[in-house]
Write a protein that holds these residues in place. Structure first.
Motif, PDB file in Angstrom:
ATOM      1  N   TYR A 162       0.853  -1.192   0.000  1.00 29.39           N
ATOM      2  CA  TYR A 162       0.000   0.000   0.000  1.00 29.39           C
ATOM      3  C   TYR A 162       0.893   1.248   0.000  1.00 29.39           C
ATOM      4  N   PRO A 183      -3.339  -1.679  -4.942  1.00 29.45           N
ATOM      5  CA  PRO A 183      -4.422  -1.174  -4.100  1.00 29.45           C
ATOM      6  C   PRO A 183      -4.644   0.320  -4.291  1.00 29.45           C
ATOM      7  N   ASP A 184      -5.746   0.810  -3.742  1.00 30.17           N
ATOM      8  CA  ASP A 184      -6.011   2.246  -3.783  1.00 30.17           C
ATOM      9  C   ASP A 184      -4.892   2.993  -3.058  1.00 30.17           C
ATOM     10  N   TYR A 205      -3.374   6.249  -0.974  1.00 23.70           N
ATOM     11  CA  TYR A 205      -3.735   7.313  -0.042  1.00 23.70           C
ATOM     12  C   TYR A 205      -2.908   8.556  -0.364  1.00 23.70           C
ATOM     13  N   LEU A 209      -5.692   2.237   7.284  1.00 27.16           N
ATOM     14  CA  LEU A 209      -5.131   0.979   6.794  1.00 27.16           C
ATOM     15  C   LEU A 209      -5.082  -0.092   7.871  1.00 27.16           C
ATOM     16  N   HIS A 219      -7.397  -1.089   9.575  1.00 24.57           N
ATOM     17  CA  HIS A 219      -8.647  -1.852   9.509  1.00 24.57           C
ATOM     18  C   HIS A 219      -8.775  -2.647   8.208  1.00 24.57           C
ATOM     19  N   ASN A 220      -7.702  -2.651   7.415  1.00 23.66           N
ATOM     20  CA  ASN A 220      -7.698  -3.411   6.161  1.00 23.66           C
ATOM     21  C   ASN A 220      -6.884  -4.684   6.378  1.00 23.66           C
ATOM     22  N   ASP A 229      -5.928  -6.921   4.434  1.00 23.70           N
ATOM     23  CA  ASP A 229      -4.998  -7.235   3.355  1.00 23.70           C
ATOM     24  C   ASP A 229      -3.711  -6.418   3.431  1.00 23.70           C
ATOM     25  N   CYS A 230      -3.692  -5.407   4.299  1.00 22.44           N
ATOM     26  CA  CYS A 230      -2.533  -4.516   4.357  1.00 22.44           C
ATOM     27  C   CYS A 230      -1.485  -5.062   5.318  1.00 22.44           C
TER      28      CYS A 230
END
Length: 337
Positions: A185, A215-216, A218, A234, A236-237, A239-240
């Motif tokens: 990320y 990924p998106d 920031y 991040l 709370h993601n 996948d990160c």
């Protein structure tokens, strides 16, 4: 050979229909000149390409031995360190430095920035272009004033120098992916920054080259608070597991945001920054980063402009790259172990 000074106060006085003393007053910013006369004199200066000659210094040295530095601001870490490198090199070679900021309003083009500095007694100009500015493509410096650009990418008619913004990103992505992370990320710098744009492009294309998900992104603003907000989000993601922040302040903020949300660094999330600006600022610094050699960029830029001022030809259409240095500390976990 150093440039000769072609236009005198007498030339301007004749062109404007005033006395040389009036021209001198206008050149020195005196208020003792009527507005319409000042306007006439300034128009004559512009037509003739007059620059105050500071005759004593020019006669003594054959040049001003003064370099202009134009930049957007002096507060960012990179700009301040580049400027420090320029100043140290100038002192060593018995040159002076004149600094001007690109105004926040009015005409904000590369030509306007150089033309403003041209009114000063300078032999050449270094422009720090960390932000986008109009008129970059195809810009040609004045024939009597050498220009060096500190910027990402080559320029057709000026020598340029900078760090490898794109390459530092690809190296960081390759490093994190080699540690077993599925993707990386990115917390990018502001959209106005040329360096941030190149770092983001390097990140994206490195992931694509490896066939990894992109990924998106920031968007931050270089400061730690923007990194903190991204880190909180991040956290709370699920996948990160790896974050690459476009500078160390945002990387450090992201670490604090992750920790505030209950994540551990590097056990849960690995973090890498760029610039190594927090050394001697943050105690027990444990952030892995890509160190930018800003002082070397400054000394190289000064060498390039000085050589031009002294009659040497410096290649244009190509960028002199100052390699970054990878600094491995303790903010990355190897998932392969």
């Amino acid at each position: 050979m150093p440039r000769s000074i072609q236009v005198s106060m007498q030339d301007v006085a004749k062109e404007a229909g005033v006395s040389p003393q009036t021209v001198s007053r206008v050149a020195n910013g005196s208020d003792a000149v009527r507005p319409d006369t000042r306007q006439r004199v300034e128009a004559a200066m512009e037509r003739l390409g007059y620059r105050p000659n500071y005759a004593a210094r020019a006669l003594k040295h054959g040049s001003f031995r003064n370099i202009g530095v134009v930049l957007f601001n002096m507060t960012t870490f990179g700009n301040s360190r580049i400027l420090n490198g320029i100043l140290n090199a100038a002192i060593a070679d018995n040159y002076s430095i004149t600094v001007q900021l690109i105004p926040t309003s009015g005409e904000r083009t590369l030509s306007a920035a150089v033309d403003r500095m041209k009114q000063q007694p300078v032999d050449g100009v270094i422009v720090l272009l960390e932000q986008r500015i109009a008129g970059f493509a195809g810009y040609q410096p004045p024939k009597d004033l050498p220009v060096v650009l500190v910027t990402e990418g080559a320029a057709d008619h000026c020598p340029t120098v900078d760090a490898d913004q794109y390459g530092c990103s690809t190296a960081i992505v390759d490093y994190l992916m080699s540690k077993g992370h599925r993707t990386v990320y990115h917390i990018a710098g502001p959209a106005s920054s040329r360096a941030a744009e190149s770092r983001a492009r390097g990140w994206r294309e490195a992931l694509e080259q490896l066939g990894a998900p992109v990924p998106d992104m920031y968007i931050g603003n270089w400061d730690a608070d923007s990194g903190y907000q991204a880190g909180m989000a991040l956290a709370h993601n699920p996948d990160c597991t790896a974050i690459y922040a476009a500078n160390d302040q945002m990387a450090y903020g992201a670490i604090q945001g992750l920790k505030a949300a209950g994540k551990r660094v590097p056990e849960d999330v690995s973090v890498v920054g760029v610039d190594d600006s927090l050394v001697n600022v943050v105690p027990r610094l444990d952030l892995t980063t890509m160190r930018m050699k800003f002082n070397e960029i400054g000394t190289t830029a000064f060498s390039m402009i000085r050589r031009q001022c002294e009659g040497e030809k410096v290649p244009v259409g190509t960028k002199t790259v100052i390699p970054a240095e990878f600094v491995e500390r303790g903010s990355v976990r190897d998932l392969n172990e």
